[in-house]
Design an enzyme around this catalytic site. Structure first.
Site, PDB file in Angstrom:
ATOM      1  N   ASP A 132       0.810  -1.217   0.000  1.00  0.00           N
ATOM      2  CA  ASP A 132       0.000   0.000   0.000  1.00  0.00           C
ATOM      3  C   ASP A 132       0.845   1.269   0.000  1.00  0.00           C
ATOM      4  O   ASP A 132       2.060   1.236   0.201  1.00  0.00           O
ATOM      5  CB  ASP A 132      -0.953  -0.003   1.216  1.00  0.00           C
ATOM      6  CG  ASP A 132      -0.271  -0.498   2.495  1.00  0.00           C
ATOM      7  OD1 ASP A 132       0.965  -0.454   2.556  1.00  0.00           O
ATOM      8  OD2 ASP A 132      -0.972  -0.939   3.408  1.00  0.00           O
ATOM      9  N   ASN A 175      -7.105  -2.940  14.573  1.00  0.00           N
ATOM     10  CA  ASN A 175      -8.510  -3.198  14.217  1.00  0.00           C
ATOM     11  C   ASN A 175      -8.661  -4.406  13.292  1.00  0.00           C
ATOM     12  O   ASN A 175      -9.738  -4.641  12.744  1.00  0.00           O
ATOM     13  CB  ASN A 175      -9.134  -1.947  13.566  1.00  0.00           C
ATOM     14  CG  ASN A 175      -8.496  -1.617  12.212  1.00  0.00           C
ATOM     15  OD1 ASN A 175      -7.561  -2.307  11.777  1.00  0.00           O
ATOM     16  ND2 ASN A 175      -8.990  -0.590  11.545  1.00  0.00           N
ATOM     17  N   HIS A 194      -6.984  -4.894  10.408  1.00  0.00           N
ATOM     18  CA  HIS A 194      -6.739  -4.688   8.982  1.00  0.00           C
ATOM     19  C   HIS A 194      -5.441  -5.343   8.528  1.00  0.00           C
ATOM     20  O   HIS A 194      -4.517  -5.530   9.306  1.00  0.00           O
ATOM     21  CB  HIS A 194      -6.804  -3.193   8.601  1.00  0.00           C
ATOM     22  CG  HIS A 194      -5.615  -2.364   8.991  1.00  0.00           C
ATOM     23  ND1 HIS A 194      -5.695  -1.014   9.222  1.00  0.00           N
ATOM     24  CD2 HIS A 194      -4.309  -2.672   9.182  1.00  0.00           C
ATOM     25  CE1 HIS A 194      -4.503  -0.546   9.518  1.00  0.00           C
ATOM     26  NE2 HIS A 194      -3.639  -1.532   9.501  1.00  0.00           N
ATOM     27  N   GLU A 226      -9.681  -2.145   5.597  1.00  0.00           N
ATOM     28  CA  GLU A 226     -10.272  -1.845   6.893  1.00  0.00           C
ATOM     29  C   GLU A 226     -11.514  -2.698   7.142  1.00  0.00           C
ATOM     30  O   GLU A 226     -12.110  -3.234   6.190  1.00  0.00           O
ATOM     31  CB  GLU A 226     -10.657  -0.359   6.946  1.00  0.00           C
ATOM     32  CG  GLU A 226      -9.490   0.609   6.698  1.00  0.00           C
ATOM     33  CD  GLU A 226      -8.509   0.689   7.875  1.00  0.00           C
ATOM     34  OE1 GLU A 226      -8.448  -0.238   8.699  1.00  0.00           O
ATOM     35  OE2 GLU A 226      -7.790   1.710   7.961  1.00  0.00           O
TER      36      GLU A 226
HETATM   37  C1  F6R Z   1       1.470  -1.290   6.046  1.00  0.00           C
HETATM   38  C2  F6R Z   1       0.384  -2.220   6.293  1.00  0.00           C
HETATM   39  C3  F6R Z   1      -0.415  -2.152   7.550  1.00  0.00           C
HETATM   40  C4  F6R Z   1       0.430  -2.415   8.796  1.00  0.00           C
HETATM   41  C5  F6R Z   1      -0.411  -2.349  10.054  1.00  0.00           C
HETATM   42  C6  F6R Z   1       0.421  -2.552  11.307  1.00  0.00           C
HETATM   43  O1  F6R Z   1       2.055  -1.536   4.791  1.00  0.00           O
HETATM   44  O2  F6R Z   1       0.130  -3.036   5.466  1.00  0.00           O
HETATM   45  O3  F6R Z   1      -1.451  -3.097   7.482  1.00  0.00           O
HETATM   46  O4  F6R Z   1       1.021  -3.684   8.676  1.00  0.00           O
HETATM   47  O5  F6R Z   1      -1.058  -1.118  10.122  1.00  0.00           O
HETATM   48  O6  F6R Z   1       1.309  -1.481  11.442  1.00  0.00           O
HETATM   49  P1  F6R Z   1       2.464  -1.517  12.552  1.00  0.00           P
HETATM   50  O7  F6R Z   1       3.381  -2.628  12.161  1.00  0.00           O
HETATM   51  O8  F6R Z   1       3.129  -0.176  12.450  1.00  0.00           O
HETATM   52  O9  F6R Z   1       1.792  -1.767  13.853  1.00  0.00           O
END
Ligand code: F6R
Length: 245
Positions: free
Chosen positions: A67, A136, A138, A143
């Protein structure tokens, strides 16, 4: 599903790098899916160390990131392109032309997302997709409430994600409202998926993903449908699991 529980972030780095390095040695023309965020950083650090000290070769690796924020230029401090360059690509022998991150500045986001899907298909699909998980539930920026069959597209960030990611920006107001993200369907097409989670704040989402019902409330629960999903979890992230692994 395979679950590996590790003591801390350092062990997560070693276990993650083992999984990736073994796969790279078995198939040098490797298509690697990557995630950003704090969680995979120890894995990227260990991959860089193995490249420097043990000659782990990235010369024939092609990557696709999950992303990118809409509206952030590649050189923006918080862009995921910059994150990947600084934390992995600049430190290994990967040809930059073979590294892909969705273009958050694309004039036509829909066309950009369709082209991204087409590029993944053209190279024969992703061999191993690295994932983190949001508090959450995701994965990527898919989401809660979204389709479990989604493909790469523009998505609105949930308020909880904006709050979680505000730590990287001067304030929550500066977190972009939307992102381009691979869909759940795109992720499920990868040959293998490896999800990393560390920290107690992920324990609920991890339990919902592994043991909860398959549902849009926890997008990561869609990984239950994947025949080769590996979860690498620190003990605190695994602390809500009821089953034995
Ligand atoms: C980012 C992504 C997100 C993160 C998630 C956890 O490329 O795909 O899904 O993996 O938000 O983020 P952290 O590792 O910072 O807790």
């Amino acid at each position: 599903m395979r679950v590996e529980i590790v003591a801390d972030a350092d062990e997560m780095g070693r276990v993650g790098a083992d999984l990736i390095a073994q796969a790279l040695s078995a198939k040098p023309h490797f298509i690697l899916g990557l995630a950003t965020g704090s969680t995979p950083l120890p894995v990227y650090r260990e991959l860089v160390r193995r490249h420097r000290e043990e000659g782990l070769d990235f010369s024939r690796v092609i990557t696709f990131n999950l992303d990118e924020y809409v509206g952030l230029a590649p050189d923006h401090e918080q862009s995921y392109r910059r994150f990947m360059n600084e934390n992995l690509f600049d430190h290994v022998n990967i040809p930059l032309a073979g590294t892909h991150v969705p273009d958050g500045m694309a004039e036509d986001p829909e066309a950009e997302c369709a082209a991204y899907e087409a590029m993944i298909e053209d190279v024969g699909g992703i061999d191993l997709q690295v994932l983190g998980i949001g508090s959450n539930g995701h994965i990527g920026f898919n989401e809660p409430g979204g389709s479990l069959a989604s493909r790469t597209r523009q998505v609105r960030l949930a308020q909880s994600t904006v709050s979680d990611n505000a730590r990287f920006f001067a304030s929550a107001e500066e977190v972009p409202a939307s992102a381009l993200s691979m869909g759940i369907g795109t992720v499920l097409d990868a040959e293998r998926v490896v999800l990393f989670a560390s920290g107690e704040n992920k324990a609920e989402a991890v339990a919902a993903a592994l043991e909860g019902p398959l549902c849009a409330k926890c997008p990561a629960s869609a990984l239950q449908l994947h025949p080769d999903a590996v979860f690498v979890l620190t003990e605190d992230a695994a602390s809500n699991l009821a089953l034995e692994y």
